[in-house]
Design a protein around this motif. Structure first.
Motif, mmCIF file in Angstrom:
data_model
loop_
_atom_site.group_PDB
_atom_site.id
_atom_site.type_symbol
_atom_site.label_atom_id
_atom_site.label_comp_id
_atom_site.label_asym_id
_atom_site.label_seq_id
_atom_site.Cartn_x
_atom_site.Cartn_y
_atom_site.Cartn_z
ATOM 1 N N ARG A 82 -2.497 -5.876 1.418
ATOM 2 C CA ARG A 82 -3.397 -5.035 1.349
ATOM 3 C C ARG A 82 -3.324 -3.910 2.354
ATOM 4 O O ARG A 82 -3.554 -2.846 2.261
ATOM 5 N N GLN A 83 -3.015 -4.566 3.620
ATOM 6 C CA GLN A 83 -2.851 -3.802 4.827
ATOM 7 C C GLN A 83 -1.766 -2.880 4.423
ATOM 8 O O GLN A 83 -1.689 -1.884 4.949
ATOM 9 N N LEU A 84 -0.681 -3.194 3.982
ATOM 10 C CA LEU A 84 0.599 -2.435 3.711
ATOM 11 C C LEU A 84 0.280 -1.339 2.877
ATOM 12 O O LEU A 84 0.488 -0.048 3.009
ATOM 13 N N ILE A 85 -0.645 -1.619 1.652
ATOM 14 C CA ILE A 85 -0.705 -0.452 0.707
ATOM 15 C C ILE A 85 -1.755 0.474 1.307
ATOM 16 O O ILE A 85 -1.873 1.796 0.971
ATOM 17 N N GLU A 86 -2.594 -0.072 2.060
ATOM 18 C CA GLU A 86 -3.588 0.931 2.901
ATOM 19 C C GLU A 86 -2.976 1.897 3.721
ATOM 20 O O GLU A 86 -3.070 3.015 3.750
ATOM 21 N N HIS A 87 -1.786 1.256 4.304
ATOM 22 C CA HIS A 87 -1.008 2.253 5.441
ATOM 23 C C HIS A 87 -0.354 3.212 4.660
ATOM 24 O O HIS A 87 -0.164 4.503 4.996
ATOM 25 N N ILE A 88 0.117 2.611 3.292
ATOM 26 C CA ILE A 88 1.052 3.565 2.606
ATOM 27 C C ILE A 88 0.113 4.742 2.063
ATOM 28 O O ILE A 88 0.408 6.202 2.138
ATOM 29 N N SER A 89 -1.169 4.410 1.581
ATOM 30 C CA SER A 89 -2.096 5.285 1.161
ATOM 31 C C SER A 89 -2.463 6.478 2.268
ATOM 32 O O SER A 89 -2.590 7.677 2.105
ATOM 33 N N VAL A 90 -2.747 5.992 3.268
ATOM 34 C CA VAL A 90 -3.113 6.913 4.493
ATOM 35 C C VAL A 90 -2.114 7.581 4.816
ATOM 36 O O VAL A 90 -2.219 9.023 5.344
ATOM 37 N N SER A 91 -0.912 7.346 4.795
ATOM 38 C CA SER A 91 0.373 8.021 5.070
ATOM 39 C C SER A 91 0.435 9.281 4.078
ATOM 40 O O SER A 91 1.478 9.991 4.180
ATOM 41 N N GLY A 92 -0.393 9.236 2.988
ATOM 42 C CA GLY A 92 -0.374 10.046 1.743
ATOM 43 C C GLY A 92 0.571 9.937 0.459
ATOM 44 O O GLY A 92 0.864 10.713 -0.258
ATOM 45 N N SER A 93 1.198 8.692 0.594
ATOM 46 C CA SER A 93 2.039 8.343 -0.558
ATOM 47 C C SER A 93 0.939 7.650 -1.457
ATOM 48 O O SER A 93 0.033 6.891 -1.154
ATOM 49 N N ALA A 94 1.426 7.887 -2.824
ATOM 50 C CA ALA A 94 0.448 7.234 -4.021
ATOM 51 C C ALA A 94 1.416 5.964 -4.586
ATOM 52 O O ALA A 94 0.838 5.376 -5.546
ATOM 53 N N LYS A 95 2.607 6.007 -4.197
ATOM 54 C CA LYS A 95 3.437 4.771 -4.694
ATOM 55 C C LYS A 95 2.751 3.592 -4.390
ATOM 56 O O LYS A 95 2.238 2.981 -3.498
ATOM 57 N N PRO A 96 2.828 2.614 -5.486
ATOM 58 C CA PRO A 96 2.482 0.993 -5.324
ATOM 59 C C PRO A 96 3.417 0.416 -4.636
ATOM 60 O O PRO A 96 4.576 0.738 -4.472
ATOM 61 N N LEU A 97 3.331 -0.855 -4.154
ATOM 62 C CA LEU A 97 4.036 -1.778 -3.240
ATOM 63 C C LEU A 97 4.312 -2.797 -3.972
ATOM 64 O O LEU A 97 3.365 -3.462 -4.677
ATOM 65 N N VAL A 98 5.534 -3.289 -4.077
ATOM 66 C CA VAL A 98 5.863 -4.824 -4.142
ATOM 67 C C VAL A 98 6.249 -5.475 -3.095
ATOM 68 O O VAL A 98 7.207 -4.903 -2.475
#
Lengths: 124, 136
Positions: A82-98
């Motif tokens: 969750r922390q990683l996907i939140e960081h991805i989101s804040v950075s502007g990317s909408a890609k999901p994470l595996v």
């Protein structure tokens, strides 16, 4: 097809670090539609989680994190994803994470170390 | 068949990453192999850098002549990746995590991709051809 050799379409980063005395190997890959992270201390991929952002129309985005393989009773692993996907989101990317986590312990310190290492070497 | 670009990186730890592409007929197949100590992750994609469907496959004890395949992300039991993952396990005896982005109903492409991947696994020394494996 053109005669020039194109670079490989999936960039990746690879690193090895020590967290609480355990050698931790990390690989981060950036596919067109996903980010993929492996963090392992045990030589296998361990538990694999899928995390994605769900856009709200009128509300803040929410995040869906689910275990797709492995241990389903380890909340710290879910928190790490969750922390990683939140960081991805804040950075502007909408890609999901595996993200796959093969860890010797699921302590806060270990998971924080992994999140820090991934964020410092991120591809987003 | 044209081998486009191959790159292999080895970290300080136990992970080796190999990336390569092969042009076959009018498509380009991309491959990524990540070797962990006790498991292998492989990604195969056709003309794209999309992740595809994700499968886990392992030899099925006690005889290890079978393989168990589970679809973890996307896909269904009849998807291309299921068959590739199963045959990879049967031919190599390895525990495999496979991400596969190959179109359905392309048996020739599927067979070529599988053949290339197995050849690469053997070339990298990650597995031996089944015919050379010692019999139990």
């Amino acid at each position: 097809m053109s005669g020039s050799i194109s670079s490989f379409p999936v960039p990746h980063k690879q690193l090895s670090l020590e967290i609480k005395g355990n050698v931790t190997d990390v690989v981060i890959c950036g596919y067109d539609d996903h980010f993929f992270v492996i963090a392992t201390q045990i030589g296998t991929m361990g538990t694999i989680l899928h995390a994605r952002k769900e856009e709200g129309v009128l509300t803040q985005p929410t995040f869906d994190v689910s275990v797709i393989f492995g241990k389903r009773d380890e909340p710290m692993l879910v928190a790490c994803a969750r922390q990683l996907i939140e960081h991805i989101s804040v950075s502007g990317s909408a890609k999901p994470l595996v993200v796959s986590l093969g860890l010797k312990d699921h302590s806060t310190e270990t998971l924080k170390g992994i999140v820090t290492a991934v964020v410092e070497n991120r591809l987003w | 068949m044209e081998s486009l670009k191959e790159a292999q990186s080895s970290g300080n730890g136990g992970i080796q990453v190999s990336c390569f592409s092969e042009a076959i007929n009018d498509v380009t197949l991309h491959f990524q192999i990540i070797r962990l100590c006790r498991q292998i992750y492989a990604w195969i994609s056709c003309n794209s850098a999309k992740f595809g469907n994700l499968y886990a496959a392992a030899p099925m004890p006690p005889t290890k002549n079978g393989a168990s395949v589970s679809c973890m992300l996307g896909g269904a039991s009849d998807n291309t990746g299921t068959g590739i993952a199963r045959r990879l396990v049967l031919k190599t005896g390895l525990h495999i995590i496979l991400a596969c982005n190959i179109p359905k109903n392309s048996p020739m492409l599927e067979a070529e991709a599988e053949k290339m991947l197995i050849k690469k696994l053997i070339n990298l020394g990650y597995t031996k051809p089944k015919s050379e494996s010692s019999s139990s």
